[in-house]
Write an enzyme that holds these catalytic residues in place. Structure first.
Site, PDB file in Angstrom:
ATOM      1  N   LYS A 168      92.802  58.126  20.677  1.00 21.53           N
ATOM      2  CA  LYS A 168      91.787  57.713  19.970  1.00 21.53           C
ATOM      3  C   LYS A 168      91.930  56.294  19.939  1.00 21.53           C
ATOM      4  CE  LYS A 168      88.075  57.753  17.523  1.00 21.53           C
ATOM      5  NZ  LYS A 168      88.202  56.514  16.505  1.00 21.53           N
ATOM      6  N   GLU A 175      86.358  50.562  23.323  1.00 25.62           N
ATOM      7  CA  GLU A 175      85.186  50.392  22.623  1.00 25.62           C
ATOM      8  C   GLU A 175      84.875  49.040  22.137  1.00 25.62           C
ATOM      9  OE1 GLU A 175      84.347  51.429  18.196  1.00 25.62           O
ATOM     10  OE2 GLU A 175      84.056  53.177  19.302  1.00 25.62           O
TER      11      GLU A 175
END
Length: 297
Positions: A168, A175
């Site tokens: 993550k 991102e």
């Protein structure tokens, strides 16, 4: 299955909603009574404290801010949960801390899973992407819960303790770079050679069939349909830790990730200067998918 959720903010409540929709039970606790009452409206059984949750289930999902808050919750759970219990940390904890927490849990015969959770506020409707590390038997045991929370084919076992939050972390680093690339492009379209381009129209065309179509581009289209000048907001972009941890790990292993490093540096720059049109788009994107605050001018 009966799941206890500690932390019923935006993401915790969304997870509770999906679990309930799959006909599981949810017992929830949040120190904010307003948030707790709000969760009760969707079917969560409210608990007065953490102890009350552990009396009803030994499967606990933690959805609280990373750092000391997670440790404080875990310290309480260590004293209350019996051997064989399962704790899932679904927040954005640093992977090294997750490894340490798993070791402590193991000594107490408590099974610990670190779960990277992606999907933002819309995860409640479309399902989340779940990246799970830790005790494999515990993972197998709660698969029905994971299936309920996740989008179709949107969950998986990553490996040993820490891997869920590590994956993550890298996800969030990517991102950062993706958002900055889109934002830089629209900054050029706004302020480059042609001064009167319809940016919402461009985003609409790009999101249908182009190589760079994506959910982020859909969100940019929504932003620009509402306002293309963005004069009333600050370009300051917060940095929550995941991008910084990604860069730190890359540097420790001598792995070049210049795009992510640049995106992180731009966020630091925006906090000092107020940013520009590009960072305004990034700030609004973060608000769109995660509900993060945007400063007004």
């Amino acid at each position: 299955m009966k799941l206890g959720i500690i932390g019923l903010g935006k993401m915790g409540k969304a997870i509770a909603y999906r679990v309930l929709q799959a006909n599981h039970e949810v017992i929830g606790y949040d120190r904010d009574e307003t948030v707790l009452r709000d969760a009760e409206k969707i079917g969560v059984s409210p608990a007065k404290n953490i102890e009350e949750i552990t009396k009803q289930t030994n499967i606990i999902w933690i959805m609280v801010p990373p750092g000391d808050t997670v440790d404080a919750v875990l310290t309480k759970l260590h004293k209350l949960l019996p051997a064989g219990s399962i704790i899932i940390d679904g927040g954005n904890s640093k992977f090294t801390q997750s490894i340490e927490r798993a070791e402590i849990c193991k000594k107490l015969s408590i099974r610990f899973l670190d779960c990277g959770t992606s999907g933002g506020l819309r995860g409640q409707t479309t399902g989340f992407s779940l990246m799970i590390g830790g005790d494999h038997n515990a993972y197998e045991e709660i698969k029905s819960l994971l299936q309920a929370i996740a989008a179709p084919n949107g969950y998986g076992y990553m490996g040993e303790s820490g891997t869920g939050h590590y994956v993550k972390m890298v996800h969030n680093g990517i991102e950062y770079a993706l958002m900055q690339a889109y934002a830089d492009g629209f900054n050029l379209l706004k302020n480059g050679h042609f001064k009167n381009l319809d940016l919402a129209n461009i985003a609409s065309v790009w999101r249908n069939g182009s190589v760079i179509r994506s959910w982020l581009l859909e969100l940019i289209h929504e932003i620009l349909m509402n306002d293309q000048d963005l004069k009333d907001i600050s370009g300051e972009v917060a940095e929550s830790g995941m991008g910084r941890w990604t860069v730190e790990d890359a540097q420790e292993h001598n792995i070049p990730i210049p795009l992510i490093e640049d995106a992180l540096a731009i966020r630091y720059w925006s906090q000092k200067t107020g940013g520009n049109y590009s960072t305004k788009i990034v700030a609004l994107l973060r608000h769109k998918f995660g509900g993060h605050a945007v400063k007004k001018l």
